[in-house]
Design a protein around this motif. Sequence first.
Motif, short mmCIF file in Angstrom:
data_model
loop_
_atom_site.label_atom_id
_atom_site.label_comp_id
_atom_site.label_asym_id
_atom_site.label_seq_id
_atom_site.Cartn_x
_atom_site.Cartn_y
_atom_site.Cartn_z
N GLU A 1 11.93 -26.30 -10.60
CA GLU A 1 10.89 -26.32 -11.64
C GLU A 1 11.19 -25.25 -12.69
OE1 GLU A 1 7.13 -25.88 -9.68
OE2 GLU A 1 7.52 -27.57 -8.33
N MET A 2 10.58 -25.41 -13.85
CA MET A 2 10.75 -24.42 -14.92
C MET A 2 10.22 -23.07 -14.43
SD MET A 2 12.17 -26.07 -17.32
CE MET A 2 11.88 -25.66 -18.99
N TYR A 3 10.90 -22.00 -14.84
CA TYR A 3 10.49 -20.66 -14.45
C TYR A 3 10.82 -19.69 -15.59
CZ TYR A 3 15.44 -19.75 -13.58
OH TYR A 3 16.79 -19.60 -13.72
N MET A 4 10.20 -18.53 -15.54
CA MET A 4 10.43 -17.48 -16.52
C MET A 4 11.38 -16.45 -15.89
SD MET A 4 9.99 -16.53 -19.60
CE MET A 4 8.69 -17.63 -20.13
N PRO A 5 12.63 -16.37 -16.37
CA PRO A 5 13.60 -15.49 -15.73
C PRO A 5 13.28 -14.00 -15.89
CG PRO A 5 14.50 -16.40 -17.74
CD PRO A 5 13.18 -17.09 -17.50
N TRP A 6 12.40 -13.66 -16.81
CA TRP A 6 12.10 -12.24 -17.02
C TRP A 6 10.91 -11.77 -16.21
CZ3 TRP A 6 16.41 -10.72 -18.41
CH2 TRP A 6 17.20 -11.47 -19.29
N ASP A 7 10.47 -12.61 -15.24
CA ASP A 7 9.47 -12.22 -14.27
C ASP A 7 9.90 -10.89 -13.63
OD1 ASP A 7 7.34 -13.03 -12.06
OD2 ASP A 7 9.20 -12.48 -11.01
N ALA A 8 8.97 -10.00 -13.35
CA ALA A 8 9.29 -8.66 -12.84
C ALA A 8 10.10 -8.71 -11.54
CB ALA A 8 8.01 -7.85 -12.64
N GLU A 9 9.71 -9.58 -10.60
CA GLU A 9 10.42 -9.65 -9.33
C GLU A 9 11.84 -10.18 -9.51
OE1 GLU A 9 10.06 -11.76 -4.93
OE2 GLU A 9 8.37 -11.86 -6.31
N LEU A 10 12.00 -11.23 -10.33
CA LEU A 10 13.33 -11.78 -10.58
C LEU A 10 14.21 -10.76 -11.31
CD1 LEU A 10 12.51 -15.46 -11.60
CD2 LEU A 10 13.32 -14.59 -9.38
N THR A 11 13.64 -10.05 -12.26
CA THR A 11 14.39 -9.03 -12.99
C THR A 11 14.88 -7.95 -12.04
OG1 THR A 11 13.19 -9.47 -15.03
CG2 THR A 11 14.27 -7.33 -14.86
N LYS A 12 14.00 -7.51 -11.14
CA LYS A 12 14.38 -6.49 -10.14
C LYS A 12 15.53 -7.00 -9.27
CE LYS A 12 12.41 -4.67 -5.92
NZ LYS A 12 12.78 -5.78 -5.07
N ASP A 13 15.43 -8.24 -8.81
CA ASP A 13 16.47 -8.81 -7.96
C ASP A 13 17.80 -8.95 -8.71
OD1 ASP A 13 14.61 -8.96 -5.94
OD2 ASP A 13 14.42 -11.14 -5.99
N ARG A 14 17.75 -9.37 -9.98
CA ARG A 14 18.99 -9.48 -10.77
C ARG A 14 19.63 -8.12 -11.00
NH1 ARG A 14 16.17 -12.87 -13.80
NH2 ARG A 14 15.97 -11.37 -15.49
N ILE A 15 18.82 -7.11 -11.26
CA ILE A 15 19.36 -5.76 -11.46
C ILE A 15 20.05 -5.28 -10.19
CG2 ILE A 15 18.72 -3.34 -11.80
CD1 ILE A 15 16.66 -4.38 -13.89
N GLN A 16 19.43 -5.54 -9.04
CA GLN A 16 20.04 -5.13 -7.77
C GLN A 16 21.39 -5.84 -7.58
OE1 GLN A 16 17.62 -5.71 -4.27
NE2 GLN A 16 19.18 -4.91 -2.92
N ALA A 17 21.45 -7.13 -7.86
CA ALA A 17 22.71 -7.87 -7.73
C ALA A 17 23.75 -7.35 -8.72
CB ALA A 17 22.48 -9.37 -7.96
#
Length: 177
Positions: free
Chosen positions: A5-21
């Motif tokens: 489904e459509m999602y907002m990639p700049w969501d706080a949790e997703l942003t945190k996970d991307r930064i960790q990766a």
Amino acid sequence: MLAGEMYMPWDAELTKDRIQAKEHCFQLNQTSPTQTIARQDIIRALFSMTDEAWIESPFHCDYGYNIRFGKGFYINHGCTLLDAALITFGDNCLLAPGVVISTAGHPLDATERASGLEFAKAITIGNDVWFGANVTVCPGVTIGNNVVIGAGSVVTKDLPSNTVCVGSPAKVIREIE
């Protein structure tokens, strides 16, 4: 996101996970090739898996935890895996330099695209698949077992087992016996 489904990639949790990766990717890309134990520790942390993989630097991904691979997994220099949805590799998969595998996509409608919304579709790859240099795999594709994908190919649709596929879009040019 994982459901397609459509999602907002700049969501706080997703942003945190991307930064960790990205931190793990940075560490991996700064670690000497001779530091094999340290490199394997970083790879295990990045993918949240205990299986071993060999990854040449530089390597980039979005989350890491949405990438699954079997035995004998090898990624050559300069590969990018955008794993907003699950990317699953079977055993003995080899990625040549410059391969891009992206589960992420953007809406065709310009207004919707400008809003920042994205979608992601899982990619499944069978056993014994070899990706030539600079292959691109698009969202939602399934690649069968024992497939060779020629350099520079763009995979936009499913590819059947036991085939050699090339082109943009990638098409079967012969079967493998």
